[in-house]
Every structure is written in C-alpha cells, then in structure tokens.
Write a protein that holds these residues in place. Structure first.
Motif: not given
Lengths: 268, 236
Positions: A189-215
């Motif tokens: 988790v310490l070694q590879h966690g940042p990489r996987y969380i980063g990939l998930v964050s990229a998806v979260l960021g892409g989904l969240a921004l248009p929806l949050a801006v719209h609201r």
C-alpha cells in the motif's frame, strides 16, 4: 498487540514481539493524533514524539521517577521529522526499543535514520494521493446533488477510514517490528498506493468537475449560453494556469480575478 | 442569518473557527478543516448550510492546488472556510443557494483569509520555538512536565490563533457581503458562473498537474471529463 502484519516479509525478532496492553496502545494512539501540537521550526515534531512515546516509558524500571525514564524521554524529545500519519510507525518501534532497553546509541541512530523515509512516503500516499482523491469524491457527491450532510459525512468517513486506519496499522507495525521497522515501509500500500489512487483520482476528477460546476452555477439547462460558456472558458483558463504555473499560483490568480469582478459589479 | 442579529454569531463562529483551525495541523488532522466540510459547518451555524456547501465546494476546488506536501508553506483553509461559509450565507435562507454578491465575496474572502491564516501559522510556529528555547535544558533532562506543557501550549495557542482569525475576518467580511449584496449589478446566474469558472479552472489544472507523473492518468482524466459532461447534458 495483535498480529496484523501477516503480509510483511519475515523479520528477525518478529516472533518475539511482546504484547502491548490495549490501554497503553490506546493512550499512545490518542496522543499520536496530537503529535504535531508543538510543531516548530527548530525541533519540528520532536517534542511530539516524546509526548507520544511517554506512556510506554513509564514501564521502565523506576517508573516516571527513574533515571531510565528521564533519559529515554530526553532521547525521544529531540529533533524529529515525519509525516504525522506514519509517525506512529516510528513511535511504536521507538517505544518497543526503549521498553526493551536497547543501547541508547543504537536507538539514536535508528531514530535519525527513520526521519526521511517516513516523511516522503507519507507525503506521497496521503497529501498527494489520498487527500485529493477524497476531496474529489466529496465534489462528486456534491455534483450528484447530495445534501450538505451527505457530502460532509461521506467525505469525513471515507477520508478517516484511511487516516485512522493508517495510524493504527503504523503503530501496530512499529511495535511489532521494533528496530527492524524499515521492512514495514515495503508494504504494497505504501509502495504502490499512490499510483493506483492517482489513476482513480483522474477518473474522479473528470467525473466530478462538470457535475459540481453544473450544480454550483445553479443547475440551469446545460445547453444554454451560460453553462456552455463555462464549459468553454474553464478548460482554457485551466490550460493557461498549467502553462503559467511557474509564475503564478492558481489561488492568487483567482483572488485577483474575483476582487476585480466584485469591484466591477458594485461600481458600474 | 438575521441582518440585525449577525453579531450574535461572532462568538460561536470564532469558536468553530478555532476548533477547525486546530485540525489543520495540531489536532487531530481528521480534515474537518477541508473547505467542503468547514464552510458547510460555517454556513450551517448561521442557518444556511446549502450556501456554505456551495461556497465550500468552490473553495475545495482551489484547495486542491495547495496540498501540504513536505515543508511547503500553504494556506490555512480551516478557519478561513468557516468564515467564508458563514459570509456566503449572508442574505440566504436555509435551503437556498448563496446570493451572487455574497458568494463572490465569500470565495475571495476565503482565499484571502486562508493566505493570512498560512502566515499566522508561521508566526505560531515561531512562537512555539521561542517558548521551547529556554526550556531545552529541561527537555534534555527528560522533564515530563515540560514535554506535556509544550504540547498543550502549542495546541492552545493554535486554537486561539484560529479563533481570533475567524472573528477578525468574519466581521468585516459579513459587513462587506451585506453592502455588496445591496449594490450587485451583474445577473445572479452569470455572476455565479464567473466565480465557478475561476475555481473550476484551478481544480482542473490541479488534477492535470498532480497526477501527470502516473502513466495514463491524463487520458483517463480527459475520457472521464467527457463522460461527466455527457452526464450533465443527459441529466438535464
């Protein structure tokens, strides 16, 4: 202390790890939440480490009035630097080393060696990965129309699941591994966690921004001039901020733009 | 927030700002100090949680840029967001969006307060160091009272710092938002769109920059951005 590091590589001395009483563990754990209470530019989190290890030192011969207690507390209250969530790894290890009365010089060398890795690993995992990921989840919840309570509780529960769990694991692993605790830093988790969380964050960021801006702009029909204008201008401004990042931080730019906008709207 | 009784909120707000400011570094770093939480609590305290939440979401976008990595100096979002959330509630009712003027003022004030808060944290740390310096001999002697006392002193000072910051920034912020609301001339929806565009651009730039070292993240970001935009269009 329960064995919870089954996935760790075998380390000499692990089998002989003594049990840590639940009351002592709770006491150290709660103190770890305040480890940065006296953070300053001279000894950084050093005093906080002494503060956190102190309950374990009471078990030394002579208790709080004994010479071993005072010497150990003095050793633990000097300069130290670590990420606050991973500092319990050092605290558990140092507490065990002191209770087992390992040679002072060895404890001091070990303590010094721990500073760098605990800071960089924690920064990468928590501040640069887990925290922004949870923020983006909160923005996604907001964008999906969740209530204020749901957004706040959703964020706090998710974030603290990682936060409190990491501190708990670190304290247990530190005590269990003792001065061989460097091995625990090889945890996947310490070694590879940042990489996987980063990939998930990229998806979260892409989904969240248009929806949050719209609201946030009031949820008006998206194919009307204002939302479409936002959809065009936002990426352009973002590209500009990325290109100018060496010259101007985004928050400063936004502050200037907002002050100018308020003045324009009030004065015109 | 009642126009005539706003001053009654100063004390509870400053206490909330103190507790939340304490969370930033000193205790317990559970991230109740993140803007989306702290501003919502600030708004809720004055009776308009939705206004606080919208302001918090806007500030959260900006806060994504300034992560507390390493020894970097960063804005203090905790007490700043409490202030901003409460100011965003100026003129708003419980379930309503913030008024455009108050929203713009609150976001700008939140950023400015966070910046001042960051500076106050530096001073706070310098004060702790100067308090510790004459006591280094006692620390070297393993004095338990000194170790515990230093910890308690640092946390108490941090609580006071954040509470004072909250009170000092809320009062002018509220008065300003009230005046700005009365003179605001740009249409509400356009105003909100301008403010949101600014903060969303910071968030998009941050996500782009933060994860660029990880292979594939930019492509994932762009694809999910398209999906998110489609969700907005289809959901309307």
């Amino acid at each position: 202390m329960h064995s919870d590091t089954g996935s760790m590589p075998a380390v000499p001395g692990l089998a002989s790890a003594p049990q840590m009483r639940a009351k002592l563990r709770l006491s150290i754990y709660l103190r770890c939440l305040a480890i940065q209470g006296s953070w300053n530019y001279e000894i950084l989190v050093g005093n906080g480490v002494g503060f956190c290890v102190e309950p374990a030192l009471r078990e030394l011969p002579g208790g709080v009035d004994g010479q071993p207690y005072r010497e150990a507390l003095a050793r633990q209250s000097v300069y130290f630097n670590a990420h606050p969530y991973l500092a319990p790894l050092a605290i558990g290890a140092l507490a065990r080393a002191e209770v087992e009365q390992v040679a002072p010089q060895r404890i001091e060398r070990f303590r010094t060696a721990l500073c760098g890795p605990l800071g960089s690993v924690g920064d990468r995992l928590v501040w640069a990965a887990w925290l922004p990921a949870c923020s983006l989840v909160a923005l996604l919840l907001f964008g999906l129309g969740a209530s204020a309570l749901a957004v706040v509780l959703g964020f706090l529960m998710l974030y603290n699941l990682g936060h409190l769990g990491l501190r708990d694991w670190a304290l247990r692993a530190g005590w269990r591994h003792g001065i061989h605790v460097a091995t625990a830093l090889g945890h996947p988790v310490l070694q590879h966690g940042p990489r996987y969380i980063g990939l998930v964050s990229a998806v979260l960021g892409g989904l969240a921004l248009p929806l949050a801006v719209h609201r946030a702009i009031g949820g008006t029909a998206p194919l009307t001039p204002i939302p479409m204008g936002v959809a065009v201008v936002t990426p352009l401004l973002a590209v500009l901020l990325v290109r100018r990042q060496a010259h101007a931080e985004g928050w400063r730019v936004v502050l200037v733009l907002l002050v100018a906008f308020v003045l324009y709207s009030v004065v015109r | 927030m009642g126009a005539s009784s706003w001053w009654l909120d100063v004390l509870p707000l400053s206490l909330l700002a103190g507790v939340i400011g304490l969370d930033v570094v000193s205790f317990p770093q559970a991230m109740i100090s993140r803007p989306i939480v702290a501003a919502t609590l600030g708004g809720a305290l004055v009776g308009a949680p939705l206004a606080g939440l919208v302001c918090g979401a806007a500030l959260e976008c900006v806060a994504l840029e300034a992560l507390p990595v390493g020894a970097s100096r960063y804005p203090e979002w905790g007490s700043a967001s409490v202030v901003a959330g409460a100011v965003a509630a100026t003129g708003a009712t419980a379930g309503a969006m913030p008024l455009a003027g108050a929203f713009a003022v609150a976001v700008a004030l939140g950023i400015a307060t966070a910046w001042i808060g960051g500076l106050s944290m530096i001073t706070h740390r310098q004060i702790i160091a100067s308090f510790a310096r004459p006591r280094l001999d006692q620390l070297a002697a393993g004095n338990r009272k000194t170790v515990v006392g230093l910890q308690v002193f640092g946390m108490t000072l941090d609580l006071v710092r954040a509470a004072l910051l909250g009170a000092l920034c809320f009062v002018p912020g509220y008065l300003l938002a009230e005046r700005v609301n009365g003179r605001w001339s740009v249409p509400e929806d356009l105003s909100r769109a301008i403010v949101v565009t600014c903060v969303a651009a910071v968030a998009a730039a941050s996500v782009w920059k933060d994860f660029h070292t990880i292979r594939g993240t930019r492509r994932l970001f762009l694809i999910s951005l398209a999906v998110g935009t489609l969700m907005v269009v289809l959901g309307a």
